[in-house]
Scaffold this active site. Structure first.
Site, PDB file in Angstrom:
ATOM      1  N   VAL A  88      22.492 -16.616  -2.392  1.00 18.25           N
ATOM      2  CA  VAL A  88      22.108 -15.419  -3.135  1.00 18.25           C
ATOM      3  C   VAL A  88      23.186 -14.339  -3.012  1.00 18.25           C
ATOM      4  O   VAL A  88      23.077 -13.276  -3.606  1.00 18.25           O
ATOM      5  CB  VAL A  88      20.735 -14.881  -2.665  1.00 18.25           C
ATOM      6  CG1 VAL A  88      19.631 -15.879  -2.976  1.00 18.25           C
ATOM      7  CG2 VAL A  88      20.742 -14.534  -1.170  1.00 18.25           C
ATOM      8  N   HIS A 106      18.653 -19.932  -6.398  1.00 21.24           N
ATOM      9  CA  HIS A 106      17.694 -19.199  -5.560  1.00 21.24           C
ATOM     10  C   HIS A 106      17.761 -17.685  -5.797  1.00 21.24           C
ATOM     11  O   HIS A 106      17.292 -16.905  -4.971  1.00 21.24           O
ATOM     12  CB  HIS A 106      17.916 -19.521  -4.070  1.00 21.24           C
ATOM     13  CG  HIS A 106      17.502 -20.916  -3.708  1.00 21.24           C
ATOM     14  ND1 HIS A 106      17.846 -21.519  -2.518  1.00 21.24           N
ATOM     15  CD2 HIS A 106      16.767 -21.841  -4.388  1.00 21.24           C
ATOM     16  CE1 HIS A 106      17.348 -22.753  -2.498  1.00 21.24           C
ATOM     17  NE2 HIS A 106      16.695 -22.961  -3.612  1.00 21.24           N
TER      18      HIS A 106
HETATM   19  P1  OAD Z   1      21.260 -24.132   5.621  1.00 22.59           P
HETATM   20  O1  OAD Z   1      21.344 -23.009   6.583  1.00 22.59           O
HETATM   21  O2  OAD Z   1      20.019 -24.939   5.599  1.00 22.59           O
HETATM   22  O3  OAD Z   1      22.430 -25.145   5.880  1.00 22.59           O
HETATM   23  C1  OAD Z   1      23.747 -24.757   6.046  1.00 22.59           C
HETATM   24  C2  OAD Z   1      24.558 -26.022   6.103  1.00 22.59           C
HETATM   25  O4  OAD Z   1      25.911 -25.657   6.150  1.00 22.59           O
HETATM   26  C3  OAD Z   1      24.293 -26.909   7.314  1.00 22.59           C
HETATM   27  O5  OAD Z   1      24.125 -28.245   6.899  1.00 22.59           O
HETATM   28  C4  OAD Z   1      25.573 -26.760   8.165  1.00 22.59           C
HETATM   29  O6  OAD Z   1      25.895 -27.965   8.842  1.00 22.59           O
HETATM   30  C5  OAD Z   1      26.581 -26.452   7.100  1.00 22.59           C
HETATM   31  N1  OAD Z   1      27.716 -25.644   7.548  1.00 22.59           N
HETATM   32  C6  OAD Z   1      27.766 -24.703   8.516  1.00 22.59           C
HETATM   33  N2  OAD Z   1      28.985 -24.152   8.577  1.00 22.59           N
HETATM   34  C7  OAD Z   1      29.728 -24.762   7.618  1.00 22.59           C
HETATM   35  C8  OAD Z   1      31.064 -24.637   7.180  1.00 22.59           C
HETATM   36  N3  OAD Z   1      31.882 -23.742   7.741  1.00 22.59           N
HETATM   37  N4  OAD Z   1      31.480 -25.428   6.173  1.00 22.59           N
HETATM   38  C9  OAD Z   1      30.655 -26.321   5.597  1.00 22.59           C
HETATM   39  N5  OAD Z   1      29.371 -26.484   5.962  1.00 22.59           N
HETATM   40  C10 OAD Z   1      28.916 -25.719   6.959  1.00 22.59           C
HETATM   41  O7  OAD Z   1      21.612 -23.537   4.193  1.00 22.59           O
HETATM   42  P2  OAD Z   1      21.229 -24.098   2.771  1.00 22.59           P
HETATM   43  O8  OAD Z   1      21.288 -25.583   2.721  1.00 22.59           O
HETATM   44  O9  OAD Z   1      22.019 -23.331   1.784  1.00 22.59           O
HETATM   45  O10 OAD Z   1      16.465 -20.659   0.552  1.00 22.59           O
HETATM   46  O11 OAD Z   1      19.727 -23.641   2.695  1.00 22.59           O
HETATM   47  C11 OAD Z   1      19.025 -23.837   1.543  1.00 22.59           C
HETATM   48  C12 OAD Z   1      18.025 -22.751   1.362  1.00 22.59           C
HETATM   49  O12 OAD Z   1      17.179 -22.654   2.511  1.00 22.59           O
HETATM   50  C13 OAD Z   1      18.598 -21.360   1.232  1.00 22.59           C
HETATM   51  O13 OAD Z   1      19.027 -21.068  -0.064  1.00 22.59           O
HETATM   52  C14 OAD Z   1      17.421 -20.524   1.598  1.00 22.59           C
HETATM   53  C15 OAD Z   1      17.013 -21.252   2.845  1.00 22.59           C
HETATM   54  O14 OAD Z   1      15.751 -21.044   3.293  1.00 22.59           O
HETATM   55  C16 OAD Z   1      15.612 -19.710   0.268  1.00 22.59           C
HETATM   56  O15 OAD Z   1      15.613 -18.646   0.852  1.00 22.59           O
HETATM   57  C17 OAD Z   1      14.671 -20.082  -0.827  1.00 22.59           C
END
Ligand code: OAD
Length: 250
Positions: A88, A106
């Site tokens: 977001v 989102h």
């Molecule tokens: P997450 O916090 O679930 O996941 C972040 C991911 O990024 C994890 O798999 C980490 O391993 C990876 N990660 C961390 N640092 C990184 C880096 N430097 N490079 C690459 N990858 C890295 O975030 P999202 O998958 O985006 O939704 O979460 C999805 C949704 O859940 C969000 O949009 C939000 C949340 O609740 C809502 O609020 C509706």
């Protein structure tokens, strides 16, 4: 080359914006049910606004990183490109990715929308001419007032998708239209736990006819077993390299 990008919080992690899951993630110390649901907002709108304002502030002060820049470069070079981001924040946009090439599935944290009617507006974000006005707005924000709708007086809320809410229909349609128009040669999924089924579904549909499906994530995810290439490195390191390689190989 037809490309689909899917990004999540990990792509903005190196800009200093916390992810949700994982060891430094928001959901480690905070309860999503208290902050990111319609029920939470009904119960304590002040608390919810406080959290979103804090995040807005952090995002305003953050800068896009090399991962955002690499995705913009890929978008410029691909024949067709769409990024579906769960983020977001506005870092993809500030790295130069045009609106028409991006779906914020989102929502947008800088949008303030009425919880009852269709009234809404986007905060002016980084316009230096508006700095003073922004400072005034921030002062109001610091007082932690819950804004009310200018049209119907209901409470205003952040323009994001909360748990238990539907995805924005027009944005889903933009993704569906892009996928219906043809399969992709390249699908890059970066920085997301792929917790939500629709993210996995879109990645698989886009790559289903032999397209490359690359996952960029230091950790394994539910999507990993489908990937044609898994890069277990931070996005800001991997993506510039990957994108340059793709551009050279064309
Ligand atoms: P997450 O916090 O679930 O996941 C972040 C991911 O990024 C994890 O798999 C980490 O391993 C990876 N990660 C961390 N640092 C990184 C880096 N430097 N490079 C690459 N990858 C890295 O975030 P999202 O998958 O985006 O939704 O979460 C999805 C949704 O859940 C969000 O949009 C939000 C949340 O609740 C809502 O609020 C509706």
């Amino acid at each position: 080359m037809r490309v689909l990008g899917l990004t999540g919080a990990g792509v903005s992690a190196e800009s200093g914006i916390p992810t949700f899951r994982g060891k430094d993630g928001y959901w480690r110390n905070l309860d999503p049910a208290r902050l990111a649901t319609p029920e939470a907002f009904a119960r304590d709108p002040k608390l919810v606004w406080e959290w979103y304002r804090e995040r807005r502030h952090r995002i305003r002060n953050a800068q896009p990183n090399a991962a955002h820049a690499a995705i913009t470069k890929l978008a410029q070079r691909a024949d067709e490109f769409l990024l579906v981001t769960q983020n977001v924040d506005d870092l993809h946009a500030r790295a130069g990715l045009p609106k028409e090439k991006m779906v914020q599935i989102h929502g947008d944290i800088f949008v303030t929308t009425c919880s009852r009617c269709d009234f809404g507006f986007t905060e002016r974000k980084h316009d230096h001419e508006q700095e003073q006005e922004q400072e005034e707005e921030e002062e109001v924000e610091e007082q932690n007032v819950v804004p009310r709708c200018a049209k119907c007086d209901a409470l205003m809320r952040p323009g994001v998708v909360w748990f238990g809410e539907q995805l924005p229909w027009t944005e889903v349609q933009r993704v569906e239209t892009y996928l219906d128009r043809g399969v992709c040669d390249l699908v890059i999924v970066a920085g997301t736990t792929t917790t939500f089924g629709y993210i996995v579904d879109w990645a698989l549909r886009a790559s289903r006819r032999g397209g490359e499906l690359i996952e960029v994530n230091p950790e394994e995810t539910p999507l990993s077993r489908f990937g044609t290439r898994l890069v277990r490195e931070p996005a800001a390191i991997t993506l510039p390299r990957l994108v340059d390689r793709f551009i050279r190989s064309r």
